[in-house]
Structures are given as structure tokens and as C-alpha cells.
Design an enzyme around this catalytic site. Structure first.
Site, PDB file in Angstrom:
ATOM      1  N   HIS A   1       0.966  -1.165   0.067  1.00  0.00           N
ATOM      2  CA  HIS A   1      -0.084  -0.135  -0.067  1.00  0.00           C
ATOM      3  C   HIS A   1       1.002   1.235   0.233  1.00  0.00           C
ATOM      4  O   HIS A   1       2.025   1.331   0.891  1.00  0.00           O
ATOM      5  CB  HIS A   1      -0.669  -0.027   1.326  1.00  0.00           C
ATOM      6  CG  HIS A   1      -1.923   1.071   1.341  1.00  0.00           C
ATOM      7  ND1 HIS A   1      -2.775   1.244   0.521  1.00  0.00           N
ATOM      8  CD2 HIS A   1      -1.787   2.344   1.796  1.00  0.00           C
ATOM      9  CE1 HIS A   1      -3.621   2.391   0.862  1.00  0.00           C
ATOM     10  NE2 HIS A   1      -2.749   2.987   1.697  1.00  0.00           N
TER      11      HIS A   1
ATOM     12  N   LEU B   1      -9.783  -3.086   5.605  1.00  0.00           N
ATOM     13  CA  LEU B   1      -8.901  -2.664   4.259  1.00  0.00           C
ATOM     14  C   LEU B   1      -7.527  -1.952   5.099  1.00  0.00           C
ATOM     15  O   LEU B   1      -7.516  -1.184   5.720  1.00  0.00           O
ATOM     16  CB  LEU B   1      -9.740  -1.821   3.723  1.00  0.00           C
ATOM     17  CG  LEU B   1      -9.037  -1.211   2.251  1.00  0.00           C
ATOM     18  CD1 LEU B   1      -8.852  -2.240   1.426  1.00  0.00           C
ATOM     19  CD2 LEU B   1      -9.621   0.123   1.817  1.00  0.00           C
ATOM     20  N   ASP B   2      -6.523  -2.490   4.475  1.00  0.00           N
ATOM     21  CA  ASP B   2      -5.208  -2.053   4.773  1.00  0.00           C
ATOM     22  C   ASP B   2      -5.131  -1.858   5.940  1.00  0.00           C
ATOM     23  O   ASP B   2      -4.097  -0.901   6.840  1.00  0.00           O
ATOM     24  CB  ASP B   2      -5.191  -0.382   4.201  1.00  0.00           C
ATOM     25  CG  ASP B   2      -4.916  -0.185   2.715  1.00  0.00           C
ATOM     26  OD1 ASP B   2      -4.797  -1.534   1.817  1.00  0.00           O
ATOM     27  OD2 ASP B   2      -5.551   0.465   1.976  1.00  0.00           O
TER      28      ASP B   2
ATOM     29  N   THR C   1       9.686   3.899  -6.661  1.00  0.00           N
ATOM     30  CA  THR C   1      10.988   3.158  -6.525  1.00  0.00           C
ATOM     31  C   THR C   1      11.234   2.404  -5.300  1.00  0.00           C
ATOM     32  O   THR C   1      12.168   1.467  -5.535  1.00  0.00           O
ATOM     33  CB  THR C   1      12.019   4.364  -6.668  1.00  0.00           C
ATOM     34  OG1 THR C   1      11.988   5.259  -5.797  1.00  0.00           O
ATOM     35  CG2 THR C   1      11.656   5.192  -8.049  1.00  0.00           C
ATOM     36  N   GLN C   2      10.925   2.639  -4.164  1.00  0.00           N
ATOM     37  CA  GLN C   2      10.985   2.110  -2.754  1.00  0.00           C
ATOM     38  C   GLN C   2      10.198   0.854  -2.866  1.00  0.00           C
ATOM     39  O   GLN C   2      10.566  -0.255  -2.198  1.00  0.00           O
ATOM     40  CB  GLN C   2      10.702   3.042  -1.707  1.00  0.00           C
ATOM     41  CG  GLN C   2      11.676   4.230  -1.499  1.00  0.00           C
ATOM     42  CD  GLN C   2      13.137   3.934  -1.443  1.00  0.00           C
ATOM     43  OE1 GLN C   2      13.382   3.129  -0.656  1.00  0.00           O
ATOM     44  NE2 GLN C   2      13.977   4.289  -2.643  1.00  0.00           N
ATOM     45  N   GLU C   3       9.019   1.043  -3.458  1.00  0.00           N
ATOM     46  CA  GLU C   3       8.170  -0.264  -3.367  1.00  0.00           C
ATOM     47  C   GLU C   3       8.710  -1.455  -4.170  1.00  0.00           C
ATOM     48  O   GLU C   3       8.835  -2.439  -3.665  1.00  0.00           O
ATOM     49  CB  GLU C   3       6.717   0.046  -4.037  1.00  0.00           C
ATOM     50  CG  GLU C   3       6.083   1.014  -3.415  1.00  0.00           C
ATOM     51  CD  GLU C   3       4.672   1.351  -4.014  1.00  0.00           C
ATOM     52  OE1 GLU C   3       4.013   0.157  -4.676  1.00  0.00           O
ATOM     53  OE2 GLU C   3       4.280   2.379  -4.131  1.00  0.00           O
TER      54      GLU C   3
HETATM   55  N1  NHR Z   1      -9.243  -6.242   0.387  1.00  0.00           N
HETATM   56  C1  NHR Z   1      -9.102  -6.503   1.701  1.00  0.00           C
HETATM   57  N2  NHR Z   1     -10.208  -7.155   2.250  1.00  0.00           N
HETATM   58  N3  NHR Z   1      -8.120  -5.915   2.675  1.00  0.00           N
HETATM   59  C2  NHR Z   1      -7.233  -5.123   2.139  1.00  0.00           C
HETATM   60  O1  NHR Z   1      -6.118  -4.685   2.769  1.00  0.00           O
HETATM   61  C3  NHR Z   1      -7.117  -4.991   0.763  1.00  0.00           C
HETATM   62  C4  NHR Z   1      -8.211  -5.651   0.052  1.00  0.00           C
HETATM   63  C5  NHR Z   1      -7.980  -5.376  -1.525  1.00  0.00           C
HETATM   64  C6  NHR Z   1      -7.072  -4.675  -2.120  1.00  0.00           C
HETATM   65  C7  NHR Z   1      -5.246  -3.031  -1.826  1.00  0.00           C
HETATM   66  C8  NHR Z   1      -5.657  -1.547  -1.509  1.00  0.00           C
HETATM   67  C9  NHR Z   1      -4.385  -0.770  -1.467  1.00  0.00           C
HETATM   68  O2  NHR Z   1      -3.339  -1.110  -0.827  1.00  0.00           O
HETATM   69  C10 NHR Z   1      -6.042  -4.135  -1.351  1.00  0.00           C
HETATM   70  C11 NHR Z   1      -6.031  -4.184  -0.003  1.00  0.00           C
HETATM   71  C12 NHR Z   1      -8.418  -0.872  -3.794  1.00  0.00           C
HETATM   72  C13 NHR Z   1      -9.387   0.017  -3.107  1.00  0.00           C
HETATM   73  C14 NHR Z   1     -10.519   0.382  -3.600  1.00  0.00           C
HETATM   74  O3  NHR Z   1     -11.220   1.340  -3.006  1.00  0.00           O
HETATM   75  C15 NHR Z   1      -8.774   0.222  -1.841  1.00  0.00           C
HETATM   76  C16 NHR Z   1      -7.596  -0.191  -1.340  1.00  0.00           C
HETATM   77  C17 NHR Z   1      -6.944  -1.179  -2.020  1.00  0.00           C
HETATM   78  C18 NHR Z   1      -7.326  -1.260  -3.392  1.00  0.00           C
HETATM   79  N4  NHR Z   1     -10.907   0.099  -4.813  1.00  0.00           N
HETATM   80  C19 NHR Z   1     -12.392   0.464  -5.367  1.00  0.00           C
HETATM   81  C20 NHR Z   1     -13.463  -0.823  -5.169  1.00  0.00           C
HETATM   82  O4  NHR Z   1     -14.612  -0.511  -5.147  1.00  0.00           O
HETATM   83  C21 NHR Z   1     -12.294   0.424  -6.728  1.00  0.00           C
HETATM   84  C22 NHR Z   1     -11.102   1.417  -7.513  1.00  0.00           C
HETATM   85  C23 NHR Z   1     -10.775   1.242  -8.820  1.00  0.00           C
HETATM   86  O5  NHR Z   1     -11.166   0.300  -9.268  1.00  0.00           O
HETATM   87  O6  NHR Z   1      -9.990   2.142  -9.240  1.00  0.00           O
HETATM   88  O7  NHR Z   1     -12.935  -1.929  -4.993  1.00  0.00           O
HETATM   89  O8  NHR Z   1      -4.672   0.602  -1.145  1.00  0.00           O
HETATM   90  C1  GAR Z   2       1.562   1.266  -6.433  1.00  0.00           C
HETATM   91  O1  GAR Z   2       2.175   2.272  -6.051  1.00  0.00           O
HETATM   92  C2  GAR Z   2       0.803   0.249  -5.140  1.00  0.00           C
HETATM   93  O2  GAR Z   2       1.470   0.574  -4.207  1.00  0.00           O
HETATM   94  C3  GAR Z   2      -0.319   1.220  -5.528  1.00  0.00           C
HETATM   95  O3  GAR Z   2      -0.656   1.221  -6.756  1.00  0.00           O
HETATM   96  C4  GAR Z   2       0.757   1.302  -7.541  1.00  0.00           C
HETATM   97  C5  GAR Z   2       0.802   0.024  -8.387  1.00  0.00           C
HETATM   98  O4  GAR Z   2       1.689   0.299  -9.318  1.00  0.00           O
HETATM   99  N1  GAR Z   2      -1.506   0.388  -4.982  1.00  0.00           N
HETATM  100  C6  GAR Z   2      -2.542   0.772  -4.570  1.00  0.00           C
HETATM  101  O5  GAR Z   2      -2.968   1.893  -4.633  1.00  0.00           O
HETATM  102  C7  GAR Z   2      -3.588  -0.304  -4.199  1.00  0.00           C
HETATM  103  N2  GAR Z   2      -4.753   0.430  -3.730  1.00  0.00           N
HETATM  104  P1  GAR Z   2       2.201  -0.940 -10.305  1.00  0.00           P
HETATM  105  O6  GAR Z   2       0.770  -1.704 -10.966  1.00  0.00           O
HETATM  106  O7  GAR Z   2       3.129  -0.401 -11.241  1.00  0.00           O
HETATM  107  O8  GAR Z   2       2.901  -2.021  -9.119  1.00  0.00           O
END
Ligand code: NHR
Ligand code: GAR
Length: 196
Positions: free
Chosen positions: A117, A152-153, A180-182
Site C-alpha cells: 500500500h 482494508l489496509d 521506486t522504494q516499493e
Molecule cells: N481487500 C481487503 N479485504 N483488505 C485489504 O487490505 C485490501 C483488499 C483489497 C485490495 C489493496 C488496496 C490498497 O493497498 C487492497 C487491500 C483498492 C481499493 C478500492 O477502494 C482500496 C484499497 C486497495 C485497493 N477499490 C475500489 C473498489 O470499489 C475500486 C477502485 C478502482 O477500481 O479504481 O473496490 O490501497
Molecule cells: C503502487 O504504488 C501500489 O502501491 C499502488 O498502486 C501502484 C501500482 O503500481 N497500490 C494501490 O494503490 C492499491 N490501492 P504497479 O501496478 O506499477 O505495481
């Protein structure tokens, strides 16, 4: 063999970094681990081509095709589980995967599911993290690798990296510095999990 399945939605640069590291460090020999599939919820994800260039199998489970189901999120997650489980994964890696997963999905992969994240969790869970960090006046930002829990997160933190926020940063310039750190901490955190 410990199979690794990576889920993406977009450019797949973290996925690329993980596959490159797995090859460079010979995870197959050292950890008996291998990236066996890359799955995207978006057919247009740029990362699919990158994965194919590495010789990794790719699949698409398009979430938009479940929009008319009684419960679209459960239907999507059930289809995704079916694809993922073909590979009997030891680890499921979310790498820029942009769909929130149901508690059912998270429970199915308990202890096997990790995410990166782009913020210093527990600050800024959810979306638009870079913009929110700039607006809050944060002097530092970063990225967090964590185990995925139903909230979430919020799962246990495995690794973090810190970067400074510069005076003239835009969400884009900050995102690039964080990314770049990721690419360094995510492969390292996965290697550490495979070791144990
Ligand atoms: N699911 C759970 N249960 N727990 C986590 O910690 C999760 C997860 C699913 C994805 C990645 C995440 C992030 O690192 C992740 C962690 C998408 C959304 C979101 O709001 C939020 C967090 C993360 C990924 N998605 C919208 C949705 O309605 C759609 C957004 C889009 O399609 O652009 O799912 O931040
Ligand atoms: C990364 O910065 C990742 O941490 C972030 O999206 C980018 C994906 O890059 N993830 C989220 O925001 C999840 N909600 P990548 O597709 O080039 O790895």
C-alpha cells in the site's frame, strides 16, 4: 514447489520487480518458489504483457462481467478464487490490485495473502494516498507491505520504506518517489516470507 500468484490491475511494475528479483536471486533453487501466474481484473492492464515477456502465465477475471450478479463482489471473488486455486498457491500477492476483497476471499487465503500500500500505514488507508499526504502537510510518506486482513489496509505490517515529501511535490511526483522504494521492499519482504 511454493507457487506464487500475483494479482494486478494496471502497470504491474511491482509485479515486474518481484519476477526480476525471483530470477536474479534464483528463488526456485533457494526457496523452491516460483511465480506461476499473474491475474488481472482488467483486460487492458499493461502488466499482462510484461508478465508474458517473463514467460509467466496470465489470466483475466474481469470484474465488470459480474455487475449483474445478485452479489457482484462475492461473484467476482468466487471466480477469482477458482482461477487462483488452479495454481495451489503458497502465497497470493496483491501488486497494484485495485478491487476491495470480500471477507470470504480474505478468509480463504488466511496467512497466504499480502499487499503493498502506497502510504505509511496506519496513515491513509484506501485510495488517493499521495494527494491526502500532501494535503495533510506530511513531511514524510512511504509504502507498507502488510498481510491482508478483512479490514482494508489493516493487516500486520511486514515492511515499510520512508521517503521525504518535497515542497513542490504533486501526487504524481510523490507517487514516483514512493514507487521506486516499493520495488525494493516488496521483493525483499516476499523473500523473507519464503525463507521462513
Ligand atoms: N481487500 C481487503 N479485504 N483488505 C485489504 O487490505 C485490501 C483488499 C483489497 C485490495 C489493496 C488496496 C490498497 O493497498 C487492497 C487491500 C483498492 C481499493 C478500492 O477502494 C482500496 C484499497 C486497495 C485497493 N477499490 C475500489 C473498489 O470499489 C475500486 C477502485 C478502482 O477500481 O479504481 O473496490 O490501497
Ligand atoms: C503502487 O504504488 C501500489 O502501491 C499502488 O498502486 C501502484 C501500482 O503500481 N497500490 C494501490 O494503490 C492499491 N490501492 P504497479 O501496478 O506499477 O505495481
Amino acid at each position: 514447489m511454493k507457487n506464487i500468484v500475483i494479482l494486478i490491475s494496471g502497470s504491474g511494475s511491482n509485479m515486474d520487480a518481484i519476477i526480476r528479483c525471483a530470477k536474479a536471486q534464483n528463488w526456485e533453487m533457494h526457496f523452491k518458489a516460483k511465480v506461476t501466474a499473474v491475474i488481472s481484473n482488467r483486460p487492458s492492464a499493461k502488466g499482462l504483457g510484461l508478465a508474458q515477456d517473463h514467460g509467466v502465465t496470465t489470466e483475466v477475471v474481469d470484474h465488470t462481467t459480474f455487475a449483474n450478479a445478485t452479489n457482484p463482489r462475492e461473484a467476482f471473488d468466487t471466480a477469482l478464487i477458482k482461477e487462483i486455486d488452479q495454481h495451489a498457491p503458497a502465497l497470493v500477492v496483491l501488486a497494484g490490485f485495485m478491487r476491495i476483497l470480500t471477507p470470504m476471499f480474505v478468509a480463504h487465503y488466511a496467512e497466504r495473502l499480502v499487499n503493498i500500500h502506497p502510504s505509511l500505514l496506519p496513515a491513509f488507508p484506501g485510495l488517493h494516498t499521495h494527494q491526502r499526504a500532501i494535503e495533510a502537510g506530511c513531511k514524510f510518506a512511504g509504502a507498507t507491505v502488510h498481510r491482508v486482513s478483512a479490514e482494508l489496509d489493516h493487516g500486520p505490517i511486514l515492511a515499510q520504506a520512508v521517503v521525504p515529501v518535497m515542497k513542490d511535490d504533486t501526487p504524481e511526483s510523490l507517487a514516483a518517489r514512493v514507487l521506486t522504494q516499493e520495488h525494493l521492499i516488496y521483493p525483499a519482504a516476499i523473500a523473507k516470507l519464503l525463507e521462513s
